[in-house]
Write an enzyme that holds these catalytic residues in place. Structure first.
Site, PDB file in Angstrom:
ATOM      1  N   GLU A 242       1.096  -0.399   9.906  1.00 15.75           N
ATOM      2  CA  GLU A 242      -0.312   0.137  10.385  1.00 15.75           C
ATOM      3  C   GLU A 242      -0.523   1.096  10.388  1.00 15.75           C
ATOM      4  O   GLU A 242      -1.914   0.511  10.979  1.00 15.75           O
ATOM      5  CB  GLU A 242      -0.661  -1.937  10.620  1.00 15.75           C
ATOM      6  CG  GLU A 242      -0.533  -2.415   9.602  1.00 15.75           C
ATOM      7  CD  GLU A 242      -1.193  -4.080  10.320  1.00 15.75           C
ATOM      8  OE1 GLU A 242      -2.251  -3.930  10.408  1.00 15.75           O
ATOM      9  OE2 GLU A 242      -0.182  -5.047   9.536  1.00 15.75           O
TER      10      GLU A 242
ATOM     11  N   LEU B 112       0.488  -0.998  -0.479  1.00 11.18           N
ATOM     12  CA  LEU B 112      -0.516  -0.197  -0.037  1.00 11.18           C
ATOM     13  C   LEU B 112       1.138   1.903  -0.216  1.00 11.18           C
ATOM     14  O   LEU B 112       0.651   1.902  -1.099  1.00 11.18           O
ATOM     15  CB  LEU B 112      -1.563  -0.428   1.148  1.00 11.18           C
ATOM     16  CG  LEU B 112      -2.144   1.054   1.531  1.00 11.18           C
ATOM     17  CD1 LEU B 112      -2.511   1.407   0.346  1.00 11.18           C
ATOM     18  CD2 LEU B 112      -2.040   1.196   3.116  1.00 11.18           C
ATOM     19  N   SER B 113       1.840   1.215   1.064  1.00  7.28           N
ATOM     20  CA  SER B 113       2.828   3.089   1.171  1.00  7.28           C
ATOM     21  C   SER B 113       3.608   2.791  -0.225  1.00  7.28           C
ATOM     22  O   SER B 113       4.351   1.907  -1.394  1.00  7.28           O
ATOM     23  CB  SER B 113       3.667   2.517   2.324  1.00  7.28           C
ATOM     24  OG  SER B 113       3.039   1.879   3.271  1.00  7.28           O
TER      25      SER B 113
ATOM     26  N   TRP C 145       8.444   0.136   1.192  1.00  7.87           N
ATOM     27  CA  TRP C 145       8.213  -0.185   2.305  1.00  7.87           C
ATOM     28  C   TRP C 145       7.234  -1.841   2.856  1.00  7.87           C
ATOM     29  O   TRP C 145       6.962  -2.098   3.761  1.00  7.87           O
ATOM     30  CB  TRP C 145       7.833   0.714   3.559  1.00  7.87           C
ATOM     31  CG  TRP C 145       8.326   1.930   4.175  1.00  7.87           C
ATOM     32  CD1 TRP C 145       7.462   3.035   3.544  1.00  7.87           C
ATOM     33  CD2 TRP C 145       9.875   2.155   4.131  1.00  7.87           C
ATOM     34  NE1 TRP C 145       8.262   4.387   3.213  1.00  7.87           N
ATOM     35  CE2 TRP C 145       9.664   3.824   3.877  1.00  7.87           C
ATOM     36  CE3 TRP C 145      11.289   2.124   4.366  1.00  7.87           C
ATOM     37  CZ2 TRP C 145      11.112   4.288   4.003  1.00  7.87           C
ATOM     38  CZ3 TRP C 145      12.305   2.329   4.337  1.00  7.87           C
ATOM     39  CH2 TRP C 145      12.097   3.697   4.568  1.00  7.87           C
TER      40      TRP C 145
ATOM     41  N   SER D 198       1.425   7.628   5.690  1.00  2.38           N
ATOM     42  CA  SER D 198       0.848   8.173   6.596  1.00  2.38           C
ATOM     43  C   SER D 198      -1.214   8.455   5.862  1.00  2.38           C
ATOM     44  O   SER D 198      -1.805   8.366   5.641  1.00  2.38           O
ATOM     45  CB  SER D 198       0.550   8.921   8.312  1.00  2.38           C
ATOM     46  OG  SER D 198       1.508   8.799   8.675  1.00  2.38           O
TER      47      SER D 198
ATOM     48  N   SER E 245       0.900   5.701  15.109  1.00  2.00           N
ATOM     49  CA  SER E 245      -0.154   6.251  16.213  1.00  2.00           C
ATOM     50  C   SER E 245      -1.033   7.736  16.177  1.00  2.00           C
ATOM     51  O   SER E 245      -1.702   8.075  16.707  1.00  2.00           O
ATOM     52  CB  SER E 245       0.949   6.413  18.173  1.00  2.00           C
ATOM     53  OG  SER E 245       1.862   4.760  18.504  1.00  2.00           O
ATOM     54  N   GLU E 246      -0.259   8.317  15.790  1.00  5.97           N
ATOM     55  CA  GLU E 246      -0.758   9.822  15.067  1.00  5.97           C
ATOM     56  C   GLU E 246      -1.660  10.032  14.140  1.00  5.97           C
ATOM     57  O   GLU E 246      -3.392   9.753  14.676  1.00  5.97           O
ATOM     58  CB  GLU E 246       0.221  10.666  14.632  1.00  5.97           C
ATOM     59  CG  GLU E 246       0.957  11.270  15.208  1.00  5.97           C
ATOM     60  CD  GLU E 246       2.152   9.993  15.919  1.00  5.97           C
ATOM     61  OE1 GLU E 246       2.451   8.936  14.945  1.00  5.97           O
ATOM     62  OE2 GLU E 246       3.371  10.583  16.524  1.00  5.97           O
TER      63      GLU E 246
HETATM   64  N1  COS Z   1     -13.006   1.433   6.399  1.00  2.85           N
HETATM   65  C1  COS Z   1     -13.844   1.687   5.128  1.00  2.85           C
HETATM   66  N2  COS Z   1     -13.762   2.886   4.594  1.00  2.85           N
HETATM   67  C2  COS Z   1     -12.929   3.221   4.775  1.00  2.85           C
HETATM   68  C3  COS Z   1     -11.975   3.166   6.351  1.00  2.85           C
HETATM   69  C4  COS Z   1     -12.075   2.484   6.891  1.00  2.85           C
HETATM   70  N3  COS Z   1     -12.270   2.345   7.512  1.00  2.85           N
HETATM   71  N4  COS Z   1     -11.782   4.559   6.312  1.00  2.85           N
HETATM   72  C5  COS Z   1     -12.052   5.514   5.481  1.00  2.85           C
HETATM   73  N5  COS Z   1     -13.472   4.194   4.911  1.00  2.85           N
HETATM   74  C6  COS Z   1     -13.643   5.374   2.991  1.00  2.85           C
HETATM   75  C7  COS Z   1     -14.493   6.318   4.053  1.00  2.85           C
HETATM   76  O1  COS Z   1     -15.557   6.363   3.943  1.00  2.85           O
HETATM   77  C8  COS Z   1     -14.157   7.606   2.744  1.00  2.85           C
HETATM   78  O2  COS Z   1     -15.117   7.231   1.743  1.00  2.85           O
HETATM   79  P1  COS Z   1     -15.627   7.889   0.416  1.00  2.85           P
HETATM   80  O3  COS Z   1     -15.325   8.891  -0.379  1.00  2.85           O
HETATM   81  O4  COS Z   1     -16.678   7.454  -0.835  1.00  2.85           O
HETATM   82  O5  COS Z   1     -16.726   8.869   1.286  1.00  2.85           O
HETATM   83  C9  COS Z   1     -13.193   7.240   2.156  1.00  2.85           C
HETATM   84  O6  COS Z   1     -12.391   5.835   2.340  1.00  2.85           O
HETATM   85  C10 COS Z   1     -11.465   8.602   2.291  1.00  2.85           C
HETATM   86  O7  COS Z   1     -11.823   8.441   3.771  1.00  2.85           O
HETATM   87  P2  COS Z   1     -11.102   9.842   4.723  1.00  2.85           P
HETATM   88  O8  COS Z   1     -10.868  10.809   4.164  1.00  2.85           O
HETATM   89  O9  COS Z   1     -11.210   9.432   6.254  1.00  2.85           O
HETATM   90  O10 COS Z   1      -9.547   9.562   3.881  1.00  2.85           O
HETATM   91  P3  COS Z   1      -7.875   9.790   4.527  1.00  2.85           P
HETATM   92  O11 COS Z   1      -7.826  10.061   3.090  1.00  2.85           O
HETATM   93  O12 COS Z   1      -8.668  11.328   5.652  1.00  2.85           O
HETATM   94  O13 COS Z   1      -7.550   9.093   4.952  1.00  2.85           O
HETATM   95  C11 COS Z   1      -6.541   7.423   7.105  1.00  2.85           C
HETATM   96  C12 COS Z   1      -7.701   8.689   6.113  1.00  2.85           C
HETATM   97  C13 COS Z   1      -5.757   7.990   7.328  1.00  2.85           C
HETATM   98  C14 COS Z   1      -7.416   7.148   8.142  1.00  2.85           C
HETATM   99  C15 COS Z   1      -5.652   6.777   5.799  1.00  2.85           C
HETATM  100  O14 COS Z   1      -5.063   7.322   5.058  1.00  2.85           O
HETATM  101  C16 COS Z   1      -4.970   5.810   6.998  1.00  2.85           C
HETATM  102  O15 COS Z   1      -5.347   4.721   7.618  1.00  2.85           O
HETATM  103  N6  COS Z   1      -3.694   6.303   6.396  1.00  2.85           N
HETATM  104  C17 COS Z   1      -2.493   5.437   7.527  1.00  2.85           C
HETATM  105  C18 COS Z   1      -2.621   4.277   6.646  1.00  2.85           C
HETATM  106  C19 COS Z   1      -1.491   3.092   6.885  1.00  2.85           C
HETATM  107  O16 COS Z   1      -2.208   2.524   7.654  1.00  2.85           O
HETATM  108  N7  COS Z   1      -0.959   1.911   6.344  1.00  2.85           N
HETATM  109  C20 COS Z   1       0.264   1.586   7.064  1.00  2.85           C
HETATM  110  C21 COS Z   1       0.750   0.786   5.663  1.00  2.85           C
HETATM  111  S1  COS Z   1       0.347  -1.261   5.718  1.00  2.85           S
HETATM  112  S2  COS Z   1       1.756  -1.252   6.894  1.00  2.85           S
END
Ligand code: COS
Length: 407
Positions: A383, A133-134, A168, A140, A386-387
């Site tokens: 995944e 994904l990253s 990563w 983030s 923390s932030e």
């Molecule tokens: N389950 C289902 N759908 C989700 C969801 C969830 N947990 N979180 C967000 N969505 C959906 C939202 O409903 C939204 O859908 P619509 O566009 O249809 O309204 C869309 O995704 C975008 O959501 P949001 O605006 O909240 O997304 P952001 O870009 O603001 O980001 C975070 C949300 C920060 C939570 C996300 O980018 C994230 O989890 N980042 C960390 C990534 C990560 O963990 N990387 C590690 C990789 S694996 S080591």
């Protein structure tokens, strides 16, 4: 002092989870002796991990990494095994959970054909998966990813072409297949049924077999707590339409839902590591003479032990609740984020306190606490840092409050 057994008792755990924990602990204590920490040599590391995959498969633990017989994933079993393995050896935990996380999008969203094609091989240890994904500039902020998917016309052979990079990627370089999240190029994305103009528009999930031409292992990455990891590049990498998971544009939701499940399991690993650290510290404190008594008799030591125990217990309860909610099919985004955040932050504190209690010997290379000190750190980052978990918790809370107000 014998390592304390995890209990996995009611109300969040069923009897079979407690049995699973006991059996896994007994098994892990026998294999870990052979599961040495490998060097930075990526070939040697891959071999060590492949051997662990085989051992996990032979012992039957990989059957819990993917759903079978049309049953959903048993998230609590996933957590029981992560906690138990992490308590023994971080690399064993890594190898185990990557079989589950790497295949996670197929387990949760794959078609019947994809599930039949990939999941039994994962459960038998015949295929190693990875979750990509990253990107270097989209960690983030996962929605900022730029890896591009282009739909090819039938005249060009159909399917998709991937171009771009992924960073990563755990298991990168040794995996047999990768779940890759890429964005359909704008011309295609805007023609999607939804006419979606959001940042996540067009993001789709694809299964890319490791031997697909155009998938390039750009760089292997060495880590402070070593496991296979690489940056990938896609250069005109062609895949067929039936390698797409879910519909076009559903990739972001697939990634988020997968992480919602696996973040609970990161909490479980954190609890396992913290429990091990406390065990090492308490064992030492009970036999270390200090000022005419033992280290464990000092009030300051007891205060530290009490803090550790409460931090672990709090983390464990949040983790158990999150895993239970997943298994009940109830909303669990906030609970998983809370469990991951609290458990990984607490585990870091517990490991640090354990090192402090044990003093110089705990920073000697290969001491269990020296290893844990390095192993625990990445949990607060991968995944979702923390932030990010704090952001998710606050967003969910604010959304629930505003939903309640508008009703
Ligand atoms: N389950 C289902 N759908 C989700 C969801 C969830 N947990 N979180 C967000 N969505 C959906 C939202 O409903 C939204 O859908 P619509 O566009 O249809 O309204 C869309 O995704 C975008 O959501 P949001 O605006 O909240 O997304 P952001 O870009 O603001 O980001 C975070 C949300 C920060 C939570 C996300 O980018 C994230 O989890 N980042 C960390 C990534 C990560 O963990 N990387 C590690 C990789 S694996 S080591």
């Amino acid at each position: 002092m014998a390592l304390q057994q995890n209990e996995f008792s009611a109300p969040f755990w069923d009897a079979h989870h407690a049995n699973l924990g006991r059996q896994a602990a007994a098994w892990a204590s026998t294999v870990v002796h052979h599961a040495h920490r490998s060097s930075d040599d990526s070939g040697e590391m891959d071999n060590t991990c492949r051997q662990m995959v085989q051992k996990l498969a032979q012992a039957g633990w990989l059957q819990y990494a993917v759903p079978s017989n049309n049953k959903p994933l048993d998230v609590r079993a996933l957590c029981v095994l992560r906690q138990t393995f992490a308590q023994q050896n971080a690399l064993l935990d890594f190898v185990w959970v990557m079989q589950a996380l790497g295949a996670g999008p197929i387990s949760l969203f794959g078609s019947d054909t994809q599930r039949m094609q990939y999941l039994p091989r994962v459960a038998q240890g015949l295929a190693v998966p990875a979750f990509a994904l990253s990107e270097l500039h989209a960690g983030s902020d996962a929605a900022a990813l730029t890896c591009q998917a282009t739909r090819l016309s039938p005249a060009m052979g159909g399917g998709y072409e991937l171009n771009g990079e992924k960073a990563w990627v755990s298991n990168g370089g040794m995996a047999d297949f990768y779940i890759v999240f890429a964005r359909l190029e704008p011309a295609v994305a805007t023609s999607l049924k939804t006419q979606n103009t959001k940042r996540t528009a067009g993001i789709s999930a694809f299964i890319v077999d490791a031997n697909t031409p155009g998938l390039i292992i750009e760089q292997r990455v060495s880590l402070m707590s070593p496991h296979p990891m690489a940056h990938l590049r896609f250069d005109q990498c062609r895949i067929s339409t039936n390698q797409r998971i879910g519909a076009e544009g559903e990739g972001f939701a697939i990634a988020m839902c997968t992480l919602d499940v696996f973040r609970a399991s990161v909490a479980a690993a954190a609890v396992g590591m913290a429990r091990r650290a406390m065990h090492e510290a308490v064992s030492y404190a009970r036999q270390r003479p200090m000022s005419g008594q033992f280290l464990a008799d000092l009030a300051l030591t007891q205060a530290r032990i009490a803090t550790m125990a409460a931090q672990i217990q709090a983390a464990e309860l949040l983790m158990a609740q999150a895993a239970w909610l997943c298994d009940q099919g109830q909303p669990h985004t906030q609970a998983s984020a809370m469990a991951k955040w609290v458990a990984t932050e607490n585990a870091q504190k517990v490991v640090d306190a354990a090192v402090q209690m044990c003093g110089a010997r705990a920073v000697v290379a290969q001491h269990p606490l020296e290893q844990l000190y390095r192993d625990v750190r990445a949990l607060r980052i991968y995944e979702g840092a923390s932030e990010i978990q704090q952001l998710i918790i606050a967003r969910e809370l604010l959304r629930t409050v505003s939903d309640a107000e508008s009703n």
